[in-house]
Design an enzyme around this catalytic site. Sequence first.
Site, mmCIF file in Angstrom:
data_model
loop_
_atom_site.group_PDB
_atom_site.id
_atom_site.type_symbol
_atom_site.label_atom_id
_atom_site.label_comp_id
_atom_site.label_asym_id
_atom_site.label_seq_id
_atom_site.Cartn_x
_atom_site.Cartn_y
_atom_site.Cartn_z
ATOM 1 C CG HIS A 67 -36.566 -0.981 72.744
ATOM 2 N ND1 HIS A 67 -37.139 -2.194 73.065
ATOM 3 C CD2 HIS A 67 -37.159 -0.551 71.607
ATOM 4 C CE1 HIS A 67 -38.062 -2.486 72.167
ATOM 5 N NE2 HIS A 67 -38.100 -1.506 71.266
ATOM 6 C CG ASP A 110 -43.780 -4.381 65.912
ATOM 7 O OD1 ASP A 110 -44.508 -4.501 66.926
ATOM 8 O OD2 ASP A 110 -44.117 -3.690 64.938
ATOM 9 C CB SER A 111 -40.994 -2.190 69.642
ATOM 10 O OG SER A 111 -39.670 -2.450 69.272
#
Length: 195
Positions: A67, A110-111
């Site tokens: 990120h 995923d995140s």
Amino acid sequence: MLKSLLFCLLITPVIAEAAAPVQTSENTSSATHSGFNRWWSSWKNDVATTWQSPQHQDLYFPAITWHNRATYDRAKIDRYNERPWGGGYGISRYDENGDWHGLYFMAFKDSFNKWEPIGGYGYEKIWRPLQDPEFKLGLGYTAAITARDNYNYIPLPLILPLASVGYDRFTFQATYIPGTHNNGNVFFAWVRFQF
């Protein structure tokens, strides 16, 4: 078996449309000769050829979800998963210009540490800048469908850039998902092993 599984997991209507034969100029209207229609016909042919005549099978190993620190609050970064465990399978080919075409399906964490599937078509223009032809650099795009837990797994189409560096059967391939503050702006990368 793996090829059948890939077909089932990819968006069947897209593949079916892409696999349809392209009409010749003798039996098409003059509107077909527009720039978009030529591009669309070429794209369909590339997808269909990759599906019908793959040269390789590929295994995908997600490696990193980073990120962008300049666009995220520290509190959010601390909560996000940046190790996208998972895997995938694909088929691919190199065309007469040495460029890469691939169809693939991956699933990874995923995140939010939830499973995210993605499947689609990828293309990269390939350069071999060294005397060793096994060393490759690539730049292109992917057109894919994904689905995420935070969007109730509603299918989401996307077009993203691709870049890669590879040697022999191994390729480190990546994309960047653009976004806004605390949303998107993610570097996602994986290792592709060709066999």
